[in-house]
Write a protein that holds these residues in place. Sequence first.
Motif, PDB file in Angstrom:
ATOM      1  N   TRP A 289       0.821  -1.215   0.000  1.00 36.08           N
ATOM      2  CA  TRP A 289       0.000   0.000   0.000  1.00 36.08           C
ATOM      3  C   TRP A 289       0.850   1.258   0.000  1.00 36.08           C
ATOM      4  O   TRP A 289       0.453   2.276  -0.544  1.00 36.08           O
ATOM      5  N   ARG A 290       2.026   1.188   0.603  1.00 35.44           N
ATOM      6  CA  ARG A 290       2.915   2.362   0.594  1.00 35.44           C
ATOM      7  C   ARG A 290       3.277   2.759  -0.827  1.00 35.44           C
ATOM      8  O   ARG A 290       3.340   3.937  -1.155  1.00 35.44           O
ATOM      9  N   ARG A 291       3.540   1.787  -1.655  1.00 35.31           N
ATOM     10  CA  ARG A 291       3.899   2.088  -3.044  1.00 35.31           C
ATOM     11  C   ARG A 291       2.675   2.495  -3.854  1.00 35.31           C
ATOM     12  O   ARG A 291       2.775   3.326  -4.745  1.00 35.31           O
ATOM     13  N   LYS A 292       1.546   1.890  -3.564  1.00 38.41           N
ATOM     14  CA  LYS A 292       0.311   2.279  -4.262  1.00 38.41           C
ATOM     15  C   LYS A 292      -0.025   3.731  -3.952  1.00 38.41           C
ATOM     16  O   LYS A 292      -0.540   4.447  -4.811  1.00 38.41           O
ATOM     17  N   ALA A 293       0.278   4.154  -2.730  1.00 42.19           N
ATOM     18  CA  ALA A 293      -0.063   5.517  -2.294  1.00 42.19           C
ATOM     19  C   ALA A 293       0.680   6.580  -3.096  1.00 42.19           C
ATOM     20  O   ALA A 293       0.193   7.703  -3.216  1.00 42.19           O
TER      21      ALA A 293
ATOM     22  N   TRP B  86       0.914   0.507 -20.254  1.00 39.63           N
ATOM     23  CA  TRP B  86       2.333   0.504 -19.922  1.00 39.63           C
ATOM     24  C   TRP B  86       2.549   0.872 -18.454  1.00 39.63           C
ATOM     25  O   TRP B  86       3.379   0.247 -17.764  1.00 39.63           O
ATOM     26  N   LEU B  87       1.829   1.864 -17.946  1.00 41.77           N
ATOM     27  CA  LEU B  87       1.938   2.219 -16.526  1.00 41.77           C
ATOM     28  C   LEU B  87       1.529   1.050 -15.633  1.00 41.77           C
ATOM     29  O   LEU B  87       2.188   0.749 -14.628  1.00 41.77           O
ATOM     30  N   TRP B  88       0.438   0.411 -16.013  1.00 41.85           N
ATOM     31  CA  TRP B  88      -0.016  -0.735 -15.233  1.00 41.85           C
ATOM     32  C   TRP B  88       1.008  -1.864 -15.320  1.00 41.85           C
ATOM     33  O   TRP B  88       1.297  -2.535 -14.335  1.00 41.85           O
ATOM     34  N   TYR B  89       1.594  -2.072 -16.502  1.00 38.71           N
ATOM     35  CA  TYR B  89       2.654  -3.065 -16.676  1.00 38.71           C
ATOM     36  C   TYR B  89       3.826  -2.753 -15.753  1.00 38.71           C
ATOM     37  O   TYR B  89       4.390  -3.661 -15.126  1.00 38.71           O
ATOM     38  N   LEU B  90       4.235  -1.476 -15.674  1.00 35.65           N
ATOM     39  CA  LEU B  90       5.301  -1.089 -14.752  1.00 35.65           C
ATOM     40  C   LEU B  90       4.955  -1.503 -13.325  1.00 35.65           C
ATOM     41  O   LEU B  90       5.805  -2.007 -12.593  1.00 35.65           O
ATOM     42  N   TRP B  91       3.703  -1.286 -12.959  1.00 31.82           N
ATOM     43  CA  TRP B  91       3.288  -1.662 -11.610  1.00 31.82           C
ATOM     44  C   TRP B  91       3.409  -3.172 -11.416  1.00 31.82           C
ATOM     45  O   TRP B  91       3.988  -3.628 -10.434  1.00 31.82           O
ATOM     46  N   THR B  92       2.862  -3.930 -12.351  1.00 30.03           N
ATOM     47  CA  THR B  92       2.825  -5.380 -12.171  1.00 30.03           C
ATOM     48  C   THR B  92       4.212  -6.010 -12.229  1.00 30.03           C
ATOM     49  O   THR B  92       4.491  -6.957 -11.503  1.00 30.03           O
ATOM     50  N   GLU B  93       5.090  -5.504 -13.094  1.00 27.58           N
ATOM     51  CA  GLU B  93       6.389  -6.135 -13.299  1.00 27.58           C
ATOM     52  C   GLU B  93       7.518  -5.542 -12.455  1.00 27.58           C
ATOM     53  O   GLU B  93       8.521  -6.202 -12.242  1.00 27.58           O
ATOM     54  N   TRP B  94       7.377  -4.311 -12.027  1.00 32.13           N
ATOM     55  CA  TRP B  94       8.486  -3.695 -11.328  1.00 32.13           C
ATOM     56  C   TRP B  94       8.143  -3.336  -9.884  1.00 32.13           C
ATOM     57  O   TRP B  94       8.753  -3.834  -8.959  1.00 32.13           O
ATOM     58  N   PHE B  95       7.164  -2.502  -9.688  1.00 30.25           N
ATOM     59  CA  PHE B  95       6.925  -1.966  -8.353  1.00 30.25           C
ATOM     60  C   PHE B  95       6.277  -2.965  -7.407  1.00 30.25           C
ATOM     61  O   PHE B  95       6.653  -3.049  -6.255  1.00 30.25           O
ATOM     62  N   SER B  96       5.322  -3.738  -7.856  1.00 27.98           N
ATOM     63  CA  SER B  96       4.707  -4.698  -6.946  1.00 27.98           C
ATOM     64  C   SER B  96       5.643  -5.867  -6.681  1.00 27.98           C
ATOM     65  O   SER B  96       5.756  -6.323  -5.550  1.00 27.98           O
ATOM     66  N   ARG B  97       6.351  -6.365  -7.697  1.00 23.70           N
ATOM     67  CA  ARG B  97       7.272  -7.495  -7.511  1.00 23.70           C
ATOM     68  C   ARG B  97       8.490  -7.108  -6.694  1.00 23.70           C
ATOM     69  O   ARG B  97       8.922  -7.841  -5.848  1.00 23.70           O
ATOM     70  N   THR B  98       9.047  -5.941  -6.987  1.00 18.77           N
ATOM     71  CA  THR B  98      10.223  -5.485  -6.237  1.00 18.77           C
ATOM     72  C   THR B  98       9.895  -5.409  -4.751  1.00 18.77           C
ATOM     73  O   THR B  98      10.653  -5.838  -3.915  1.00 18.77           O
TER      74      THR B  98
END
Length: 175
Positions: A103-107, A157-169
Amino acid sequence: MQGSLLRFLGFGLVGYLLWYVAYQYFLKDSTLLDEWLIHSMVLSVESVLRWMGFALYEVSTADFRWQLGIANSVGMLEIGAPCDGLVLFALFAVFVLAFPGPWRRKAWFIPAGIVAIHVANLLRVLSLVIINFYRPEALTFNHDYTWTVLIFGFIFWLWYLWTEWFSRTAQTAGS
């Protein structure tokens, strides 16, 4: 995997339905959200057009502005609620909220994404006004196809960044 997909689809569907009901029955008529967003888009694009050296049609109104155009073009463009990006902001936010991640990153990612989508939409309007000045016969095609593909591709592409980079990291790092 199947449970995660069902959770994502269910959350996404419920989130979008909640947005739709809130917008249609509360926000759309009882607030000036669309009007304010459109007005600010018009003023922003006009500022860039003036900076680029274009003379503009003069529109005098005490209310919110929804029209803009370069002087001596075939006419002015109108920005309506379907084109102000508000629904795209909600759709993007629901997609990110529905996908797992901290949630911190989603915020921060959701507001940053919304700003990026808004800037892309401003570039869309700017280009359409310029197209209307130089090649008005190309306006409809670019409005209906070129920019639809570009904007939805950008959101994907933004959603892809979320799924592949920010949520996984975040999941890997344990944050």
